[in-house]
Enzyme design. Structure first.
Site, PDB file in Angstrom:
ATOM      1  N   ASP A 141       0.942  -1.066  -0.150  1.00  0.00           N
ATOM      2  CA  ASP A 141       0.117   0.082   0.034  1.00  0.00           C
ATOM      3  C   ASP A 141       1.096   1.123  -0.132  1.00  0.00           C
ATOM      4  O   ASP A 141       0.592   2.191  -1.133  1.00  0.00           O
ATOM      5  CB  ASP A 141      -0.743  -0.056   1.083  1.00  0.00           C
ATOM      6  CG  ASP A 141      -1.754  -1.132   1.413  1.00  0.00           C
ATOM      7  OD1 ASP A 141      -1.892  -2.202   0.328  1.00  0.00           O
ATOM      8  OD2 ASP A 141      -2.708  -1.204   2.398  1.00  0.00           O
ATOM      9  N   GLU A 161       2.663  -9.058  11.763  1.00  0.00           N
ATOM     10  CA  GLU A 161       2.350  -8.597  10.267  1.00  0.00           C
ATOM     11  C   GLU A 161       3.710  -8.485   9.648  1.00  0.00           C
ATOM     12  O   GLU A 161       4.189  -8.871   8.458  1.00  0.00           O
ATOM     13  CB  GLU A 161       1.227  -7.729  10.476  1.00  0.00           C
ATOM     14  CG  GLU A 161       0.756  -7.132   9.063  1.00  0.00           C
ATOM     15  CD  GLU A 161      -0.116  -6.151   9.083  1.00  0.00           C
ATOM     16  OE1 GLU A 161      -0.303  -5.700  10.061  1.00  0.00           O
ATOM     17  OE2 GLU A 161      -0.585  -5.734   8.043  1.00  0.00           O
TER      18      GLU A 161
HETATM   19  C1  2M8 Z   1      -2.970  -3.973   4.082  1.00  0.00           C
HETATM   20  O1  2M8 Z   1      -4.040  -3.725   3.311  1.00  0.00           O
HETATM   21  C2  2M8 Z   1      -5.245  -3.153   3.719  1.00  0.00           C
HETATM   22  C3  2M8 Z   1      -6.173  -2.443   2.596  1.00  0.00           C
HETATM   23  O2  2M8 Z   1      -6.443  -3.282   1.441  1.00  0.00           O
HETATM   24  C4  2M8 Z   1      -4.989  -2.187   4.723  1.00  0.00           C
HETATM   25  O3  2M8 Z   1      -3.966  -1.671   5.233  1.00  0.00           O
HETATM   26  O4  2M8 Z   1      -6.038  -1.696   5.380  1.00  0.00           O
HETATM   27  C5  2M8 Z   1      -1.982  -4.665   2.936  1.00  0.00           C
HETATM   28  O5  2M8 Z   1      -0.749  -5.333   3.729  1.00  0.00           O
HETATM   29  C6  2M8 Z   1      -2.523  -5.682   2.097  1.00  0.00           C
HETATM   30  O6  2M8 Z   1      -1.414  -6.228   1.126  1.00  0.00           O
HETATM   31  C7  2M8 Z   1      -3.401  -6.814   2.842  1.00  0.00           C
HETATM   32  O7  2M8 Z   1      -3.730  -7.894   1.834  1.00  0.00           O
HETATM   33  C8  2M8 Z   1      -4.088  -6.386   3.815  1.00  0.00           C
HETATM   34  C9  2M8 Z   1      -4.747  -7.553   4.833  1.00  0.00           C
HETATM   35  O8  2M8 Z   1      -3.667  -8.149   5.261  1.00  0.00           O
HETATM   36  O9  2M8 Z   1      -3.527  -5.284   4.695  1.00  0.00           O
END
Ligand code: 2M8
Length: 469
Positions: free
Chosen positions: A194, A431
């Protein structure tokens, strides 16, 4: 600081410790299990995310291949008519005010004639297509167990194959009207990385208009706001969502008017590798030869596209800003895209490995664990604690490990596996990790971290391969 996992690993016999580590990883997936699909994390991400689910299926396969298959089938139930697989399927049972932007924000996407029936609502973005790679791995594990498992996995492949074909068709047409072999993304969320510096230049050209105030629920679940994207980033993310919704979530409208249109090399490389997996699945399900010719053409085009984005000076592949008409010169793990796509000639492979080993990545003298930072410390956008701007990500290390194995580099691959497992064990399935002091950041009990742990534990190489150069 040493966690309970870490102490356990040191105190027990290696085998005993591994068994308990795998049990902890399984426990994380069970705790996040919603029946047919898995939350990406218990608090920060209470919904189903597309590429997370693919990695989750890879982990689930090691204790329940049928459940692993259901993870992917559940996601593909929400595939759009165009073939798009939404990046989030919203959990109707998530507590109110737990994730923003939540289903109410995306509800209008359901008004699109291409959207699947709602509820549950979906976003109208997508994420890298790891799914065919995951399905093939589920099949491989089931086939090794033989008997009914293998039979059920073959039925699963038959069910999901046409959905994969439609998904890849969407990506190679709607998201590549130029026929370049590279996928266009409309939003940094589509990249999965992101707030990577990859997107700094194209985002700086996005003029944010009037936005109503909005909550940052994500900040409740991390120790410090520095671990998440800034408010300025979020304003741009939400503005882009607003524009995509205004374009009716329609591909042609978006392509015409959207200020953020970028060819993403990591996404494109994952698609090239996923097309190889799709080709194997096509053979397993006896797909018509026309399908195989089509998939082969996607693979060839994908490689050509990536080849054109190679930067010999950085020794990395670069994204391309369609609006500005120029490559994006940042040094991030996405630059290893050709390694992930596979089938590189020896010259290109050597160049990629040299970059990987260089002080810009694995050779950096301050690294706590020898795993690559998401952004090179030499990049001006590097930040050691901020999300995709520097921290190391187990899921990225898994992708590189898998790619190194496919590239015929088992010792390098094993180096990454051996560094990644103690990193994860030092945390509660974090994470991402600060690269220099090793602190676990973002969510705990992150599903895809547990999933790649299970796959790594199940893929212990034989003694010969273990000798790390
Ligand atoms: C993160 O993305 C989400 C938005 O899609 C967020 O920050 O709210 C990223 O690390 C993405 O790659 C990942 O799929 C998601 C859920 O782990 O989190």
């Amino acid at each position: 600081m040493s966690s309970e996992n870490d102490r356990m690993l040191r105190a027990e016999t290696p085998l005993g410790a591994e068994i308990r580590f795998a049990a902890r990883a399984r426990q994380v997936l069970r705790q996040n299990d919603m029946g047919d699909w898995t939350r990406a994390a218990p608090n920060l991400y209470p919904h189903q995310w597309s590429w997370d689910s693919a990695f989750i299926a890879i982990g689930l396969a090691h204790f329940n291949t049928r459940r692993a298959a259901r993870e992917l089938l559940a996601l593909f139930e929400h595939q759009w008519r165009t073939g798009k697989v939404p990046h989030i399927v919203f959990n109707p049972e998530a507590p109110p005010a737990s994730y923003f932007p939540g289903p109410e924000h995306w509800a209008c996407a359901a008004a699109s004639p291409d959207a699947p029936p709602a509820p549950p609502y979906t976003s109208c973005l997508c994420q890298p297509p790891v799914h065919a790679i995951a399905a093939l791995r589920v099949w491989e594990v089931a086939e090794r167990s033989g008997g009914e498992e293998a039979g059920a996995a073959r039925v699963f492949l038959r069910q999901i194959y046409p959905k994969f074909l439609l998904w890849h068709h969407y990506l190679t047409t709607h998201r590549d009207p130029e026929g370049s072999g590279l996928v266009t993304i409309y939003h940094p969320w589509e990249s999965g990385t992101d707030n990577s510096p990859r997107w700094d230049a194209p985002l700086s050209n996005v003029e944010v208009g009037e936005l109503p105030p909005y909550p940052r629920y994500d900040l409740r679940y991390v120790a410090s706001p520095s671990e998440r994207p800034t408010d300025v980033d979020y304003d741009r993310y939400l503005w882009l969502v607003k524009l995509i919704k205004k374009a009716g979530c329609d591909e042609r409208n978006t392509y015409r008017s959207h200020p953020f249109l970028v060819k993403d090399v990591l996404f494109s490389a994952i698609l090239a590798a996923a097309n190889e997996a799709l080709m194997e699945i096509a053979a397993l399900v006896g797909a018509p030869s026309g399908d195989r010719t089509l998939i082969a053409s996607w693979i060839a085009r994908g490689h050509r596209g990536l080849n054109g984005m190679w930067d010999p000076e950085l020794g990395l592949c670069l994204d391309y800003d369609l609006r500005a008409g120029r490559p994006l010169r940042s040094r991030t793990v996405a630059g290893f895209a050709p390694l992930i796509a596979g089938r590189q000639g020896s010259g290109r492979l050597e160049a990629l490995l040299a970059t990987l080993d260089s002080p810009a990545f694995l050779g950096h003298p301050w690294l706590h664990w020898p795993v690559p930072p998401s952004t090179s410390p030499f990049d001006e956008g590097f930040h050691r604690r901020s999300y995709w701007r520097g921290p190391t990500w187990p899921v990225v290390n898994w992708l590189l490990w898998w790619s190194l194995l496919r590239a015929g580099e088992p010792q390098r691959a094993e180096g990454l596996r051996q560094a990644s497992l103690p990193q994860i064990a030092s945390s509660s399935f974090g994470e991402y990790f600060e690269p220099f002091v090793g602190e676990s950041l973002g969510a705990d009990d992150q599903s895809w971290t547990a999933a790649v742990t299970l796959d790594w534990l199940a893929n212990e190489p034989c003694q010969e391969e273990r000798k790390v150069a």
